[in-house]
Write a protein that holds these residues in place. Structure first.
Motif, PDB file in Angstrom:
ATOM      1  N   SER A 145      -8.689   3.245  -1.780  1.00 20.43           N
ATOM      2  CA  SER A 145      -7.477   2.936  -2.544  1.00 20.43           C
ATOM      3  C   SER A 145      -6.877   4.202  -3.147  1.00 20.43           C
ATOM      4  O   SER A 145      -5.682   4.453  -3.037  1.00 20.43           O
ATOM      5  CB  SER A 145      -7.795   1.962  -3.669  1.00 20.43           C
ATOM      6  OG  SER A 145      -8.249   0.765  -3.152  1.00 20.43           O
ATOM      7  N   THR A 148      -2.753   5.522  -4.811  1.00 14.14           N
ATOM      8  CA  THR A 148      -2.494   4.220  -5.387  1.00 14.14           C
ATOM      9  C   THR A 148      -2.193   4.345  -6.880  1.00 14.14           C
ATOM     10  O   THR A 148      -2.857   5.091  -7.595  1.00 14.14           O
ATOM     11  CB  THR A 148      -3.717   3.323  -5.179  1.00 14.14           C
ATOM     12  OG1 THR A 148      -3.997   3.306  -3.800  1.00 14.14           O
ATOM     13  CG2 THR A 148      -3.469   1.935  -5.675  1.00 14.14           C
ATOM     14  N   SER A 175      -2.743  -1.401  -4.241  1.00 11.94           N
ATOM     15  CA  SER A 175      -3.797  -1.824  -3.327  1.00 11.94           C
ATOM     16  C   SER A 175      -4.636  -2.891  -3.996  1.00 11.94           C
ATOM     17  O   SER A 175      -4.790  -2.920  -5.208  1.00 11.94           O
ATOM     18  CB  SER A 175      -4.651  -0.636  -2.897  1.00 11.94           C
ATOM     19  OG  SER A 175      -5.722  -0.470  -3.776  1.00 11.94           O
ATOM     20  N   GLY A 227       2.118   1.984  -3.304  1.00  7.09           N
ATOM     21  CA  GLY A 227       1.132   2.371  -4.300  1.00  7.09           C
ATOM     22  C   GLY A 227       0.365   1.215  -4.921  1.00  7.09           C
ATOM     23  O   GLY A 227      -0.218   1.361  -5.985  1.00  7.09           O
ATOM     24  N   ILE A 229      -4.430  -0.617  -8.795  1.00 11.46           N
ATOM     25  CA  ILE A 229      -5.513  -1.217  -8.014  1.00 11.46           C
ATOM     26  C   ILE A 229      -5.819  -2.592  -8.597  1.00 11.46           C
ATOM     27  O   ILE A 229      -6.048  -2.722  -9.799  1.00 11.46           O
ATOM     28  CB  ILE A 229      -6.796  -0.363  -8.044  1.00 11.46           C
ATOM     29  CG1 ILE A 229      -6.518   1.037  -7.502  1.00 11.46           C
ATOM     30  CG2 ILE A 229      -7.909  -1.027  -7.245  1.00 11.46           C
ATOM     31  CD1 ILE A 229      -7.742   1.934  -7.470  1.00 11.46           C
ATOM     32  N   LEU A 270       0.825  -1.205   0.000  1.00  7.56           N
ATOM     33  CA  LEU A 270       0.000   0.000   0.000  1.00  7.56           C
ATOM     34  C   LEU A 270       0.859   1.256   0.000  1.00  7.56           C
ATOM     35  O   LEU A 270       0.608   2.201  -0.742  1.00  7.56           O
ATOM     36  CB  LEU A 270      -0.877   0.017   1.254  1.00  7.56           C
ATOM     37  CG  LEU A 270      -2.334  -0.339   1.097  1.00  7.56           C
ATOM     38  CD1 LEU A 270      -3.019  -0.281   2.443  1.00  7.56           C
ATOM     39  CD2 LEU A 270      -3.014   0.581   0.111  1.00  7.56           C
TER      40      LEU A 270
END
Lengths: 312, 502
Positions: free
Chosen positions: B157, B162, B85, B83, B165, B80
């Protein structure tokens, strides 16, 4: 290897303690000391047996000390009424309280932890009522004498209570390992949902486990009444219940349910007794004993967790 | 396969669980700011691969590069912070907290010890504008619909800057309308420079919104390339390694046999007016989307869920099934959907798992005869082709396919007249899958009526003699062989076309 350690760690610990104490203290191996250890453990062997059964079934019964106390009081009343046969009344009373706890928890879906905690308060209060707020005494000295003889009298160097508790442990152990009921207990404790879908009725099994737990506590109550000829609301403190649960865990019974065996709880109690006895013989201040015991319990639970993670 | 614009580049990544190699030597790149589809059959290794990128699992072998730098995340938290998630299949939110608090729970803007409410609100509004979600920041998450809860996850997120994803089956439990809105969001995010890795069973969805697609089979990447070169057929044949039309077995034409079970107007809180018959020796497939009510039908018949209206007739006799134990007494057995949660006692032995339902009948005065049950268990294990070392080893130590075979062993031991099997091949390897299909066919040949539920449409069509498609708790359509996959698929989404429905 890891699996073996998890399974037989308690045996290794017990054996190691035994060997160390044999060398460290001359009086340890004397028959009298051995008898002493068993004598002191007799009640806890019963409670550890039922606690182990409960944990295998996936529940905790925190009410056993209160049930034991209530049963002790009931035993005195029943013996005063019916003579020696009244001892059966004490056991039946324990069974009845266990049954009530079971029905109440299963039908309301209350968590067993909180449910039996509440039951514990309730039954202790019930004991208070039954004892009219004080102490009850067996009023026929002959009956009191006979009961004392049954539980405190020695046969082959061991007290009667030791035979009673070991017999109880063996019966429950056999029922758990050899009968259909036992297999169902393991199933419900291992995975209640799967047990239900496999055609088992988990609620019935759980109620039966609460009843056996109540019978054990009832038996403990009878022994108390026999030993002291009296009973009061503080006959058994809740520490006894916690010690019994701790013994099962130290013995290697997983708190997640579904695995374990009765001998583990019994060996757990004997290990506690060995530690206490050894520390006494070695002249260690009794003030340290509780701390050592507490750390041991934590270590046992932590080890179980770690082994589980390794396996996953 | 190394692309210069890859945000994430995997080099020869492998991961095993026990004896099963879930991911084998995978090298693949995720192009930056793209929507990338990841497809494959159940158990192909998609989720495992994604979880390694997200730091949930660590790779046994190989290197993962993020933005050109080699990384080895030891936890989802580390991922996380870099970056990455991952939105898991299950929503992971605090149900009783507000939308706002859920979004910022990890990194809450604060003044000293206290949350900075003004800053939080303004950050939230920024996110709301960026995504166009228009969520109420003060709403409690438990009051939101599933699709909105997913939006909260997405906003969370993005709030953490992030860059990648990962979404694992995000549309599985959404309505058609909600899916469209989710797709819109995903595209919006990609246009703002976020890379999306989308794991999905819905091939149309993948074809529709992704630019790159990665096809996995048996833990390996079969191919990766631009989505516009693919079709549903090409993806499926890549995933399965065989063409669609394969029918595994000859149909039994059992529909003239006696009716084994008649389900008549059964309703409860999940189901409306379910009616159908199953004949002796017939395999009746129940198909439909996840959440359509297939499992609920099985559970209702098996007495695991309450029926509020309607009735069951077994062999023409009206039967009241109030619990699984009465179902078993009446000749019905169910192999449940998730073998680990609902089927097996993982810590218990293979023997106990096989015999648990029938111990009572085999016992002598309540005591178990050890040698007799052992013999019976070994025989059962052989019948279902179980691979094991000792009948006393724990069920949890076996592979998924062998675990499933234990449940079939239990079924054979119970010898029901009607057998319900719910997702029996989920997460098992191809060989075990074949074995399970063969067991089903053999049981049907012995005259057992089988209700077969699977999310894998190829499998349902390949094994069943007749198929019912369930949609929103109702029987949407009935199909008989030869099946037309397009029509069946259309019924999944509530469209009934063609003349093959009943």
């Amino acid at each position: 290897m890891v699996e073996k350690l998890r399974n037989y760690g308690i045996v290794a610990v017990f054996a190691t303690l035994f060997i160390i104490l044999s060398f460290a203290s001359q009086s340890f191996l004397s028959p009298r000391n051995g008898a002493n250890i068993l004598d002191q453990s007799s009640i806890l062997i019963i409670l550890a047996t039922t606690s182990t059964l409960c944990i295998i079934a996936g529940i905790f019964d925190l009410s056993i000390a209160a049930v034991g106390t209530g049963s002790a009081i009931m035993t005195v009343h029943a013996v005063n009424q019916f003579g020696l046969a009244g001892m059966i009344g004490g056991i039946l009373f324990g069974a009845l309280l266990g049954y009530i706890t079971g029905i109440a928890i299963v039908s309301t879906n209350v968590s067993n932890f909180i449910g039996t905690l509440a039951a514990s308060f309730t039954y202790r209060g019930l004991g208070l009522i039954l004892a009219s707020g004080g102490m009850v005494t067996i009023n026929n000295p002959e009956t009191a004498e006979t009961m004392l003889g049954i539980f405190e009298g020695r046969l082959f160097g061991l007290k009667g209570a030791v035979y009673v508790s070991l017999t109880f442990a063996i019966i429950v152990g056999l029922a758990l390992s050899k009968t259909v009921w036992g297999k169902k207990v393991y199933a419900v404790g291992g995975n209640a949902q799967a047990a239900y879908l496999a055609g088992i009725r988990p609620n019935r099994i759980l109620i039966s486990v609460y009843v056996v737990s109540g019978i054990g506590a009832g038996l403990a109550g009878v022994i108390y009444a026999g030993r002291y000829g009296t009973a009061a609301t503080n006959s058994y403190s809740d520490t006894a219940a916690f010690t019994a649960i701790a013994a099962a865990v130290v013995g290697g019974v997983s708190v997640f349910g579904g695995t374990g065996a009765i001998w583990r709880g019994v060996l757990g109690i004997l290990t506690f007794a060995l530690i206490g006895n050894g520390l006494n013989l070695l002249g260690v201040d009794t003030t340290y004993q509780l701390t050592i015991l507490g750390l041991l319990i934590f270590a046992a639970v932590a080890a179980d967790q770690i082994f589980r993670r390794k396996k996953a | 396969m190394n692309s210069p614009t890859a945000l994430v580049q995997l080099h020869e990544i492998s991961k095993s669980f026990g004896a099963t190699k879930a991911v084998k030597n995978v090298s693949v790149g995720l192009p930056a700011a793209q929507i990338i589809g990841l497809v494959g059959e159940n158990g192909a290794g998609k989720s495992t691969l994604a979880k390694m990128i997200a730091g949930v699992y660590s790779a046994d072998e190989g290197v993962i590069e993020f933005d050109g730098e080699p990384v080895s995340f030891k936890s989802p938290y580390e991922a996380l912070n870099t970056g990455v998630s991952m939105m898991a299949q299950e929503i992971m939110l605090i149900p009783d907290a507000t939308v706002e608090d859920n979004i910022f729970s990890g990194k809450m803007p604060a003044r000293g010890m206290l949350p900075d409410r003004k800053k939080i609100r303004s950050e939230f509004e920024k996110l709301n504008n960026l995504t166009g979600f228009a969520l109420d920041p003060d709403a409690r998450v438990s009051t939101l619909r599933l699709a909105d809860q997913q939006k909260v996850e997405i906003m969370r997120s993005i709030s953490r800057n992030t860059k990648l994803i990962i979404m694992d089956e995000p549309s599985a439990s959404l309505t058609v309308d909600e899916v469209q809105r989710l797709h819109h969001t995903i595209k919006e995010l990609a246009s703002k420079g976020v890379t999306i890795l989308l794991i999905s069973h819905f091939l149309e969805e993948v074809l529709d919104i992704t630019q790159t697609v990665i096809v996995m089979r048996d833990g390996e990447v079969v191919r990766t390339g631009p989505t516009n070169l693919e079709t549903v057929d090409s993806l499926v044949s890549g995933m399965v390694g065989r063409s669609l039309e394969t029918r595994y077995f000859e149909s039994q034409s059992a529909s003239n046999n006696k009716v084994a079970l008649s389900v008549q107007n059964v309703s409860n809180s999940f189901l409306t007016n379910i009616s159908f018959d199953i004949h002796e020796g017939e395999i009746l497939g129940l198909a439909g989307l996840i959440g359509s009510g297939r499992t609920e039908i099985a559970r209702a018949i098996y007495g695991a869920d309450r029926i509020t209206a309607g009735q069951l007739k077994i062999g023409g006799q009206l039967c009241e099934i109030s619990s699984p134990s009465t179902a078993i007494k009446n000749g019905i057995f169910m192999v449940p959907e998730s073998r680990k949660e609902e089927g097996l006692f993982l810590e218990a032995s293979i023997l106990d798992n096989l015999m648990i339902s029938t111990l009572g009948e085999r016992a002598k005065r309540k005591f178990i005869s050890k040698s007799a049950t052992e013999k019976a268990a070994v025989a059962l294990a052989e019948k279902v082709d179980l691979r094991y070392n000792s009948i006393h080893q724990s069920a949890g130590s076996l592979s998924g396919g062998n675990q499933q075979k234990i449940l079939f062993g239990r079924a054979i031991e119970i010898a029901p007249k009607i057998l319900i099997v719910d997702e029996p091949t989920r997460g098992v390897d191809i060989a075990a899958k074949r074995a399970i299909h063969e067991i089903l066919i053999n049981l049907a040949k012995q005259g057992i009526a089988i209700l077969f539920i699977s999310s894998e449409i190829e499998e349902v069509l390949g094994v069943s003699d007749r198929v019912l498609v369930i949609h929103r708790g109702k029987v949407q359509a009935e199909f008989t062989t030869p099946f037309d996959q397009t029509n069946v698929m259309a019924a999944f989404f509530g469209q009934t076309t063609g003349e093959n429905n009943g």
